[in-house]
Scaffold this active site. Structure first.
Site, PDB file in Angstrom:
ATOM      1  CB  CYS A   2     -35.011  21.789  -3.646  1.00 47.87           C
ATOM      2  SG  CYS A   2     -36.242  20.481  -3.561  1.00 47.87           S
ATOM      3  NE  ARG A  27     -29.004  22.292  -2.852  1.00 45.91           N
ATOM      4  CZ  ARG A  27     -28.773  22.851  -1.668  1.00 45.91           C
ATOM      5  NH1 ARG A  27     -27.556  23.275  -1.364  1.00 45.91           N
ATOM      6  NH2 ARG A  27     -29.739  22.994  -0.781  1.00 45.91           N
ATOM      7  CD1 TRP A  74     -33.119  16.111  -4.452  1.00 48.17           C
ATOM      8  CD2 TRP A  74     -34.165  14.531  -5.618  1.00 48.17           C
ATOM      9  NE1 TRP A  74     -32.175  15.217  -4.873  1.00 48.17           N
ATOM     10  CE2 TRP A  74     -32.791  14.228  -5.585  1.00 48.17           C
ATOM     11  CE3 TRP A  74     -35.027  13.666  -6.307  1.00 48.17           C
ATOM     12  CZ2 TRP A  74     -32.262  13.105  -6.207  1.00 48.17           C
ATOM     13  CZ3 TRP A  74     -34.502  12.542  -6.929  1.00 48.17           C
ATOM     14  CH2 TRP A  74     -33.131  12.279  -6.868  1.00 48.17           C
ATOM     15  CG  ASN A  98     -34.882  24.509  -1.378  1.00 45.87           C
ATOM     16  OD1 ASN A  98     -35.382  24.352  -2.474  1.00 45.87           O
ATOM     17  ND2 ASN A  98     -33.609  24.847  -1.218  1.00 45.87           N
ATOM     18  N   GLY A  99     -38.184  22.640   1.199  1.00 48.42           N
ATOM     19  CA  GLY A  99     -38.760  22.268   2.479  1.00 48.42           C
ATOM     20  C   GLY A  99     -40.179  21.750   2.348  1.00 48.42           C
ATOM     21  CD  GLU A 479     -25.384   6.837  14.878  1.00 46.63           C
ATOM     22  OE1 GLU A 479     -25.012   7.828  14.225  1.00 46.63           O
ATOM     23  OE2 GLU A 479     -24.897   5.694  14.701  1.00 46.63           O
ATOM     24  CE  LYS A 483     -22.816   9.851  13.632  1.00 44.53           C
ATOM     25  NZ  LYS A 483     -22.497   8.440  13.366  1.00 44.53           N
ATOM     26  CD  GLU A 486     -18.602   7.118  13.587  1.00 37.68           C
ATOM     27  OE1 GLU A 486     -18.485   6.565  12.476  1.00 37.68           O
ATOM     28  OE2 GLU A 486     -19.568   7.846  13.885  1.00 37.68           O
ATOM     29  CG  HIS A 502     -29.399  -7.862  33.620  1.00 33.75           C
ATOM     30  ND1 HIS A 502     -29.770  -8.888  34.469  1.00 33.75           N
ATOM     31  CD2 HIS A 502     -30.558  -7.248  33.268  1.00 33.75           C
ATOM     32  CE1 HIS A 502     -31.076  -8.903  34.604  1.00 33.75           C
ATOM     33  NE2 HIS A 502     -31.586  -7.912  33.898  1.00 33.75           N
ATOM     34  CE  LYS A 602     -20.095  10.010   4.394  1.00 33.54           C
ATOM     35  NZ  LYS A 602     -20.707  10.289   5.694  1.00 33.54           N
TER      36      LYS A 602
END
Length: 607
Positions: A2, A27, A74, A98-99, A479, A483, A486, A502, A602
């Site tokens: 928003c 947005r 939104w 917003n939120g 992940e 990161k 990357e 193991h 990207k």
């Protein structure tokens, strides 16, 4: 996300509000509106759909005034409609927001009992009624705003008009960004610097918990306790065609900080917090009839799928297979009749994932996709789309797109569990409350940034780093390692904590930092037992856990990152914050190109 705009002006503001809303179209939104003080009273215009609809309404029924607020929305609480569009009005105020207001249901019931009538399904409307009550009681505006903010729980950015006050506006932020601008006797509010492009070039970024009082030629700032504070007024050269980093050094850091807002907006598309239910608009298949779900993705989206496997099997009792898109077709998979193939992609254009989608369609599977780009190829070709509302993600290393994907997958897991009869209404309501609180818990996690950054120096000197986790936090360990690889170019690996003995335990020595993701929950003690095995062999551990979890591990307390206590369903989204921040600060210390790391793109649109 928003968008918010506010102007306390010396000349008419309606046209300038609309121009700013057009700059915020990037947005994403499904309705829009503005409110002005006209002839001493609040007047507003709202329309569902694109800004052209609001433009046409203003052409038929114009507004004229020197102060106003605007919003692109939104849909979160309540469907996209004119009644749910912002601004929302109480007896004395207009509000854009917003939120998510977590405790809006309790506030709404309290206000209805006091005689207030609500005209929307939104959480925002409670703010307008609550503040109106304070003003009606004779409380002066500044204190009334403070008392209203004190009642709100959640993540939000606000802009507020008060009836009869044509040189006064309030703004506030908690978990969602907000900017104040100043130029030539006028004051401005915006959800980002782009909203204010062309209006002013001196801006001030509100910090967490700040709120602002705008008076045209000047403004005053206050912290969460209501004490006056000063924030730097900086020069902005942002134009309306730029995507802005705000007051952050890199896009990646800005996007990390946007997560409470965008996750809240994404969850809002799937939750009805008033009824405490999960809704999946336009669901084109019956979850009860599903024989199996196949989750297919690449990279970070693949780890989101791995986390979802735990959720779907636990809550919906559906067999789930998770596949790497680039491998899927080449192992000649056997597809189950009545199966759902669900594809996860930020861009909706990833070549391997798109090829897998086409293969599954040819095999007669129901196909669905979770994407951040509604007009993408995958969105067009799948039988059904589950959208995320992350907004543009500029940093190559995915952050907010990942957590928005998790938000959708968590909502789907609950919805499917309800549809298949494995979750009753009481449990559904409890889980909806858990999801609804996630943006606030993510905001709390962001407050640990300096604590996280203090560990980055050690990591920046390491050649190898290990991440450990159990259950749904095991894919988050993967992940975390991704990161770090990357953006800092440090070799890192993620492991299920129980697998450390193991083989990987042979790598342990004082030069190999080990990040242990261990929220307090059913698997906490087992994870800590694996951590003790690392410590016994001289490993240097950084423990991510809640206050209670850290306190139970006295000798590691000096090497810990404290997170808020959360339900196991919420932990992957909340613990993603320190995982991302740790990689970010390590990369900054190493001097790498954080937003555009070498050799990466990207969107991977070739196999």
């Amino acid at each position: 996300m928003c968008g918010i705009i506010g102007i306390v002006g010396l000349r008419p503001v309606a046209g300038r509000l609309m121009d700013a809303l057009r700059r915020l179209e990037y947005r994403g939104y499904d309705s829009a509106g503005i409110a002005l003080i006209q002839d001493g009273r609040i007047a507003r215009r709202r329309a569902s759909g694109k800004l052209d609809q609001l433009d046409a309404l203003l052409a038929r029924d114009p507004l004229d005034g020197l102060i106003g607020i605007g919003h692109t929305r939104w849909a979160t609480h309540g469907e996209p409609s004119t009644a749910n569009a912002h601004p929302h009005i109480g007896r004395h105020v207009a509000v854009v927001h917003n939120g998510i207001i977590e405790n809006f249901k309790a506030l709404r019931e309290e206000l209805i009992a006091a005689g207030h009538q609500f005209t929307s399904e939104t959480d925002t409307e409670v703010i307008a009624h609550l503040l109106s009550d304070h003003l009606a009681a004779g409380i002066e505006p500044r204190l009334a705003v403070k008392q209203t903010l004190d009642r709100l729980e959640g993540a939000f950015a606000l802009a507020i008009l008060i009836d009869g006050k044509d040189r006064l506006m309030y703004g506030a932020r908690r978990g969602s960004p907000l900017v104040v601008g100043l130029a030539d006797g006028e004051c401005f509010l915006g959800s980002d610097a782009i909203a204010l492009a062309g209006l002013c070039n001196r801006i001030c970024y509100l910090e967490e918990g700040d709120w602002a009082e705008l008076h045209g030629d000047h403004f005053a700032l206050f912290d969460a306790a209501g004490d006056p504070v000063e924030r730097p007024l900086v020069h902005s050269s942002v134009s309306g065609v730029m995507v802005d980093k705000g007051n952050h050094r890199h896009f990646m850091l800005k996007e990390i900080y946007e997560q409470p807002t965008v996750v809240g907006q994404t969850l809002g598309s799937y939750l009805d917090p008033l009824a405490e239910t999960v809704t999946v608009p336009g669901l084109c298949f019956d979850p009860k009839a599903l024989s199996r779900i196949t989750l297919i993705a690449c990279g970070t989206s693949y780890y989101a799928a791995m986390i979802a496997q735990y959720w779907l099997e636990h809550y919906a009792k559906i067999p789930v297979t998770v596949d790497i898109a680039s491998e899927f077709r080449y192992r000649q998979p056997v597809m189950t009749r009545g199966g759902l193939s669900l594809f996860i992609s930020q861009s909706g254009e990833t070549a391997d994932t798109l090829a897998a989608l086409r293969h599954c369609k040819a095999e007669g599977q129901i196909t669905a996709t979770i994407v951040n780009v509604a007009q993408s190829t995958m969105a067009r070709e799948a039988d059904m789309v589950f959208p995320t509302h992350a907004g543009p993600e500029i940093g190559v290393a995915s952050t907010k797109a990942f957590t928005c994907q998790l938000a959708v997958l968590a909502a789907l897991s609950i919805a499917f569990g309800v549809a298949r009869g494995h979750i009753d209404q009481t449990e559904q309501a409890a889980l909806v409350r858990v999801l609804n609180e996630i943006p606030s818990r993510m905001s709390e996690a962001l407050q640990a940034e300096q604590q996280v950054a203090s560990h980055a120096a050690d990591l920046s000197r390491a050649r190898d780093v290990l991440y450990l986790g159990r259950g749904a936090d095991y894919p988050l360990a993967l992940e975390g390692a991704l990161k770090l690889k990357e953006i800092s170019y440090i070799h890192a690996e993620g492991y299920a904590a129980g697998e450390i003995k193991h083989g990987p335990i042979a790598l342990i020595d004082p030069n190999v930092p080990v990040i242990v993701i261990a929220p307090k929950g059913p698997l906490f003690e087992k994870t800590i037992s694996n951590m003790e095995e690392v410590i016994a062999r001289g490993g240097k551990v950084i423990l991510m856990s809640c206050k209670e979890g850290i306190a139970s591990q006295g000798r590691t307390a000096g090497n810990s990152i404290e997170m808020p206590a959360v339900h196991p369903l919420a932990s992957p989204l909340v613990y993603a914050i320190p995982v991302q921040l740790l990689a970010y600060h390590t990369a900054v210390l190493k001097g790498t190109d954080v937003d555009q790391p070498r050799n990466l793109a990207k969107s991977v649109t070739v196999e």
